[in-house]
Design a protein around this motif. Sequence first.
Motif, PDB file in Angstrom:
ATOM      1  N   LYS A  39     -29.776 -38.185 -45.598  1.00 48.11           N
ATOM      2  CA  LYS A  39     -30.809 -37.824 -46.606  1.00 48.11           C
ATOM      3  C   LYS A  39     -30.528 -36.451 -47.167  1.00 48.11           C
ATOM      4  N   LEU A  40     -30.105 -35.549 -46.286  1.00 57.19           N
ATOM      5  CA  LEU A  40     -29.782 -34.183 -46.721  1.00 57.19           C
ATOM      6  C   LEU A  40     -28.605 -34.225 -47.701  1.00 57.19           C
ATOM      7  N   ILE A  41     -27.599 -35.035 -47.373  1.00 54.97           N
ATOM      8  CA  ILE A  41     -26.422 -35.171 -48.254  1.00 54.97           C
ATOM      9  C   ILE A  41     -26.871 -35.677 -49.620  1.00 54.97           C
ATOM     10  N   GLN A  42     -27.739 -36.685 -49.589  1.00 48.53           N
ATOM     11  CA  GLN A  42     -28.210 -37.279 -50.843  1.00 48.53           C
ATOM     12  C   GLN A  42     -28.937 -36.234 -51.697  1.00 48.53           C
ATOM     13  N   SER A  43     -29.714 -35.377 -51.030  1.00 50.15           N
ATOM     14  CA  SER A  43     -30.485 -34.373 -51.797  1.00 50.15           C
ATOM     15  C   SER A  43     -29.561 -33.292 -52.357  1.00 50.15           C
ATOM     16  N   LEU A  44     -28.436 -33.054 -51.697  1.00 48.77           N
ATOM     17  CA  LEU A  44     -27.517 -31.991 -52.130  1.00 48.77           C
ATOM     18  C   LEU A  44     -26.482 -32.500 -53.134  1.00 48.77           C
ATOM     19  N   ASP A  45     -26.169 -33.808 -53.059  1.00 48.71           N
ATOM     20  CA  ASP A  45     -25.050 -34.387 -53.822  1.00 48.71           C
ATOM     21  C   ASP A  45     -25.391 -34.533 -55.309  1.00 48.71           C
ATOM     22  N   ALA A  46     -25.394 -33.387 -55.998  1.00 56.06           N
ATOM     23  CA  ALA A  46     -25.865 -33.330 -57.394  1.00 56.06           C
ATOM     24  C   ALA A  46     -25.061 -34.264 -58.309  1.00 56.06           C
ATOM     25  N   ASP A  47     -23.732 -34.359 -58.108  1.00 53.96           N
ATOM     26  CA  ASP A  47     -22.940 -35.215 -59.006  1.00 53.96           C
ATOM     27  C   ASP A  47     -22.796 -36.637 -58.462  1.00 53.96           C
ATOM     28  N   GLU A  48     -23.484 -36.890 -57.339  1.00 56.25           N
ATOM     29  CA  GLU A  48     -23.552 -38.249 -56.779  1.00 56.25           C
ATOM     30  C   GLU A  48     -22.179 -38.893 -56.570  1.00 56.25           C
ATOM     31  N   ILE A  82     -19.627 -33.541 -50.672  1.00 58.47           N
ATOM     32  CA  ILE A  82     -20.298 -32.255 -50.868  1.00 58.47           C
ATOM     33  C   ILE A  82     -19.286 -31.224 -51.343  1.00 58.47           C
ATOM     34  N   SER A  83     -19.484 -30.726 -52.554  1.00 60.40           N
ATOM     35  CA  SER A  83     -18.592 -29.691 -53.112  1.00 60.40           C
ATOM     36  C   SER A  83     -19.050 -28.329 -52.605  1.00 60.40           C
ATOM     37  N   PHE A  84     -18.257 -27.299 -52.903  1.00 58.27           N
ATOM     38  CA  PHE A  84     -18.642 -25.947 -52.456  1.00 58.27           C
ATOM     39  C   PHE A  84     -19.983 -25.552 -53.055  1.00 58.27           C
ATOM     40  N   ASP A  85     -20.183 -25.850 -54.343  1.00 52.13           N
ATOM     41  CA  ASP A  85     -21.454 -25.485 -54.996  1.00 52.13           C
ATOM     42  C   ASP A  85     -22.640 -26.171 -54.325  1.00 52.13           C
ATOM     43  N   GLU A  86     -22.446 -27.445 -53.972  1.00 48.05           N
ATOM     44  CA  GLU A  86     -23.536 -28.184 -53.317  1.00 48.05           C
ATOM     45  C   GLU A  86     -23.788 -27.635 -51.910  1.00 48.05           C
ATOM     46  N   TYR A  87     -22.730 -27.284 -51.207  1.00 47.34           N
ATOM     47  CA  TYR A  87     -22.836 -26.625 -49.892  1.00 47.34           C
ATOM     48  C   TYR A  87     -23.584 -25.303 -50.043  1.00 47.34           C
ATOM     49  N   TRP A  88     -23.265 -24.548 -51.093  1.00 51.76           N
ATOM     50  CA  TRP A  88     -23.879 -23.239 -51.292  1.00 51.76           C
ATOM     51  C   TRP A  88     -25.370 -23.371 -51.578  1.00 51.76           C
ATOM     52  N   THR A  89     -25.766 -24.484 -52.185  1.00 51.09           N
ATOM     53  CA  THR A  89     -27.204 -24.726 -52.417  1.00 51.09           C
ATOM     54  C   THR A  89     -27.924 -24.829 -51.080  1.00 51.09           C
ATOM     55  N   LEU A  90     -27.308 -25.528 -50.117  1.00 52.69           N
ATOM     56  CA  LEU A  90     -27.904 -25.655 -48.772  1.00 52.69           C
ATOM     57  C   LEU A  90     -28.014 -24.287 -48.112  1.00 52.69           C
ATOM     58  N   ILE A  91     -26.936 -23.533 -48.167  1.00 54.51           N
ATOM     59  CA  ILE A  91     -26.943 -22.195 -47.561  1.00 54.51           C
ATOM     60  C   ILE A  91     -28.038 -21.340 -48.200  1.00 54.51           C
ATOM     61  N   ILE A 102     -20.067 -13.990 -55.743  1.00 59.88           N
ATOM     62  CA  ILE A 102     -18.968 -13.440 -54.935  1.00 59.88           C
ATOM     63  C   ILE A 102     -18.374 -14.557 -54.063  1.00 59.88           C
ATOM     64  N   ALA A 103     -19.246 -15.360 -53.464  1.00 58.51           N
ATOM     65  CA  ALA A 103     -18.785 -16.448 -52.582  1.00 58.51           C
ATOM     66  C   ALA A 103     -17.965 -17.463 -53.375  1.00 58.51           C
ATOM     67  N   LYS A 104     -18.412 -17.792 -54.585  1.00 56.77           N
ATOM     68  CA  LYS A 104     -17.690 -18.793 -55.382  1.00 56.77           C
ATOM     69  C   LYS A 104     -16.319 -18.267 -55.792  1.00 56.77           C
ATOM     70  N   LYS A 105     -16.245 -16.963 -56.095  1.00 51.98           N
ATOM     71  CA  LYS A 105     -14.946 -16.370 -56.457  1.00 51.98           C
ATOM     72  C   LYS A 105     -14.005 -16.485 -55.243  1.00 51.98           C
ATOM     73  N   LEU A 106     -14.551 -16.161 -54.085  1.00 51.31           N
ATOM     74  CA  LEU A 106     -13.748 -16.218 -52.847  1.00 51.31           C
ATOM     75  C   LEU A 106     -13.350 -17.662 -52.554  1.00 51.31           C
ATOM     76  N   SER A 107     -14.237 -18.589 -52.823  1.00 44.71           N
ATOM     77  CA  SER A 107     -13.935 -20.000 -52.514  1.00 44.71           C
ATOM     78  C   SER A 107     -12.815 -20.508 -53.416  1.00 44.71           C
ATOM     79  N   MET A 108     -12.765 -20.029 -54.652  1.00 43.60           N
ATOM     80  CA  MET A 108     -11.676 -20.453 -55.550  1.00 43.60           C
ATOM     81  C   MET A 108     -10.342 -19.939 -55.037  1.00 43.60           C
ATOM     82  N   GLN A 134      -9.349 -31.749 -50.041  1.00 46.73           N
ATOM     83  CA  GLN A 134      -9.487 -30.508 -49.291  1.00 46.73           C
ATOM     84  C   GLN A 134     -10.602 -29.623 -49.821  1.00 46.73           C
ATOM     85  N   ASP A 135     -11.124 -29.943 -50.998  1.00 46.82           N
ATOM     86  CA  ASP A 135     -12.151 -29.024 -51.543  1.00 46.82           C
ATOM     87  C   ASP A 135     -13.512 -29.699 -51.596  1.00 46.82           C
ATOM     88  N   LYS A 136     -13.619 -30.805 -50.830  1.00 50.69           N
ATOM     89  CA  LYS A 136     -14.932 -31.464 -50.723  1.00 50.69           C
ATOM     90  C   LYS A 136     -15.130 -31.956 -49.289  1.00 50.69           C
TER      91      LYS A 136
END
Lengths: 101, 101
Positions: B60-69, B73-82, A85-91, B29-31
């Motif tokens: 260090k936190l950024i490095q652990s989240l930054d999957a595509d290096e 930080i993309s929305f998906d990577e942010y969502w992993t933290l959340i 749901i969050a990803k849909k909203l983020s798009m 705007q999306d990162k």
Amino acid sequence: MASGCSELESAIEVLVRNFYVYAEKKGKQDKMNKKEFRKMVTQELQHVLTNTQNKEAANKLIQSLDADEDGKISFDEYWTLIGEIAKKLSMQMAMQCQERP
Amino acid sequence: MASGCSELESAIEVLVRNFYVYAEKKGKQDKMNKKEFRKMVTQELQHVLTNTQNKEAANKLIQSLDADEDGKISFDEYWTLIGEIAKKLSMQMAMQCQERP
């Protein structure tokens, strides 16, 4: 969570607490059964999901989320739904950003 | 989101909007770049994360989240933290459920 939390921290707490409000109603306290899940979807997600009143649609949603196929929804499986749901909203928000002059 | 949303829907919107509030400050705007991410962690997550003021810990936190290096930080990577924060909170709440008589 400590008082004086940020809006973001409070929002995370709402999402987590919501799971337990519904999971605790009957049976296992850390899993939602189908009835609890349908009630949660109908009462809490009617603006962001379609067909929330439709039992068949809700059961299909449960099936798609129920990764371990135990017929119940765990916190992780619930979190997958929230993430979708969050990803849909983020798009939608990303598009709004691009449309701005 | 439509007015009259549930508390759960509003909480999801807070989480998504928070990403764009920080991502939009500079550049793409999306990162979130590193500076934007450190600012977000310091201002929004100081009760649920430790060492939020520490630049090295944040990097260090950024490095652990930054999957595509890509250093952002993309929305998906942010969502992993959340998700990680939410799961930690859910384990605390699950224990509270079990401790109750």
